[in-house]
Design a protein around this motif. Structure first.
Motif, mmCIF file in Angstrom:
data_model
loop_
_atom_site.group_PDB
_atom_site.id
_atom_site.type_symbol
_atom_site.label_atom_id
_atom_site.label_comp_id
_atom_site.label_asym_id
_atom_site.label_seq_id
_atom_site.Cartn_x
_atom_site.Cartn_y
_atom_site.Cartn_z
ATOM 1 N N GLU A 105 0.823 -1.218 0.000
ATOM 2 C CA GLU A 105 0.000 0.000 0.000
ATOM 3 C C GLU A 105 0.858 1.269 0.000
ATOM 4 O O GLU A 105 0.510 2.262 -0.626
ATOM 5 C CB GLU A 105 -0.969 0.001 1.191
ATOM 6 C CG GLU A 105 -0.296 -0.157 2.534
ATOM 7 C CD GLU A 105 -1.269 -0.516 3.649
ATOM 8 O OE1 GLU A 105 -0.971 -0.160 4.804
ATOM 9 O OE2 GLU A 105 -2.315 -1.131 3.370
ATOM 10 N N GLN A 106 2.030 1.208 0.683
ATOM 11 C CA GLN A 106 2.942 2.363 0.680
ATOM 12 C C GLN A 106 3.582 2.531 -0.692
ATOM 13 O O GLN A 106 3.709 3.637 -1.206
ATOM 14 C CB GLN A 106 4.031 2.187 1.741
ATOM 15 C CG GLN A 106 3.513 2.274 3.161
ATOM 16 C CD GLN A 106 4.596 1.986 4.186
ATOM 17 O OE1 GLN A 106 5.788 2.089 3.912
ATOM 18 N NE2 GLN A 106 4.173 1.600 5.396
ATOM 19 N N LYS A 107 3.971 1.398 -1.259
ATOM 20 C CA LYS A 107 4.604 1.414 -2.583
ATOM 21 C C LYS A 107 3.655 2.029 -3.614
ATOM 22 O O LYS A 107 4.048 2.865 -4.428
ATOM 23 C CB LYS A 107 4.959 -0.025 -2.972
ATOM 24 C CG LYS A 107 5.590 -0.177 -4.341
ATOM 25 C CD LYS A 107 5.917 -1.650 -4.568
ATOM 26 C CE LYS A 107 5.952 -1.978 -6.033
ATOM 27 N NZ LYS A 107 6.157 -3.393 -6.280
ATOM 28 N N GLU A 108 2.394 1.629 -3.552
ATOM 29 C CA GLU A 108 1.380 2.094 -4.496
ATOM 30 C C GLU A 108 1.250 3.630 -4.446
ATOM 31 O O GLU A 108 1.275 4.306 -5.469
ATOM 32 C CB GLU A 108 0.043 1.442 -4.134
ATOM 33 C CG GLU A 108 -1.089 1.760 -5.087
ATOM 34 C CD GLU A 108 -2.401 1.076 -4.659
ATOM 35 O OE1 GLU A 108 -3.099 0.605 -5.544
ATOM 36 O OE2 GLU A 108 -2.705 1.036 -3.449
ATOM 37 N N VAL A 109 1.151 4.177 -3.231
ATOM 38 C CA VAL A 109 1.004 5.628 -3.067
ATOM 39 C C VAL A 109 2.256 6.357 -3.540
ATOM 40 O O VAL A 109 2.187 7.358 -4.243
ATOM 41 C CB VAL A 109 0.675 5.994 -1.594
ATOM 42 C CG1 VAL A 109 0.704 7.498 -1.383
ATOM 43 C CG2 VAL A 109 -0.693 5.451 -1.211
ATOM 44 N N LEU A 110 3.429 5.827 -3.163
ATOM 45 C CA LEU A 110 4.693 6.456 -3.552
ATOM 46 C C LEU A 110 4.831 6.517 -5.077
ATOM 47 O O LEU A 110 5.195 7.552 -5.634
ATOM 48 C CB LEU A 110 5.871 5.686 -2.955
ATOM 49 C CG LEU A 110 7.235 6.348 -3.189
ATOM 50 C CD1 LEU A 110 7.526 7.349 -2.089
ATOM 51 C CD2 LEU A 110 8.351 5.336 -3.241
#
Length: 195
Positions: free
Chosen positions: A142-147
């Motif tokens: 989920e962090q990767k997606e936003v970044l």
């Protein structure tokens, strides 16, 4: 009567805000060559450059009229930032946004971003890009997606929120944690970000 060339940008800006319309014409004339070249270097099309140039000054006028200009005497960099954002908007609208490409214009980790790197530094910089991209894969999904959406695809947090189905605050939180984790990973893997 003062010579036009000896009047500073900040004086012209404040004169314009006070209602002197001619002051804006001097500002535009003073910076049009540099700004036009800057926009053209990004879009490589004269018509689009004209459009972005016009839109930039429409935005400049609106901001000045609203009294939202932060007076620091740095008029040109401010105008360039507006133009740069409009160029990104243009790419986004035409779906030509270079995602996951290392170009100086739209790069998350572009430290210098001005093409003045010598060959050796360029190789090091490319290596850092690759290393950091590897680190991104170590982030929780989920962090990767936003970044990726924010940094590589230049999406707003509102767009990220709509795309991921979470609130803007959650998207902001994930972005913050992603950056904290990237920083930790950079330290752990001893990657040195050259400047």
């Amino acid at each position: 009567m003062m010579q036009k060339n000896s009047i500073t940008d900040s004086t012209l800006v404040s004169n314009y805000i006070k209602g002197n319309e001619a002051a804006l014409a001097i500002l535009i004339k003073r910076h049009q060559q540099r700004l036009f070249s800057f926009i053209y270097s990004k879009v490589h099309d004269r018509d689009i450059t004209e459009d972005v140039f016009q839109d930039t000054f429409i935005k400049v006028i609106r901001t000045l009229k609203k009294g939202n200009y932060n007076e620091e005497g740095k008029f040109l960099p401010w105008v360039m930032r507006i133009a740069h954002n409009l160029v990104i908007d243009h790419f986004r609208k035409t779906n030509r946004m270079p995602s996951f490409k290392n170009t100086d214009e739209f790069d998350i980790f572009s430290v210098l971003g001005d093409g003045n790197l010598n060959a050796e530094k360029q190789i090091i910089k490319n290596q850092i890009h690759d290393d950091v991209r590897e680190l991104i894969n170590e982030l929780p999904e989920e962090q990767k997606e936003v970044l990726v959406m924010r940094m590589y695809k230049d999406m707003s947090f509102k767009e990220i929120s709509e795309n991921t189905g979470v609130s803007i605050n959650t998207a902001l939180g994930r972005m913050r944690y992603a950056l904290i984790n990237i920083r930790k990973l950079i330290e752990k893997h001893k990657i040195i970000l050259v400047d």
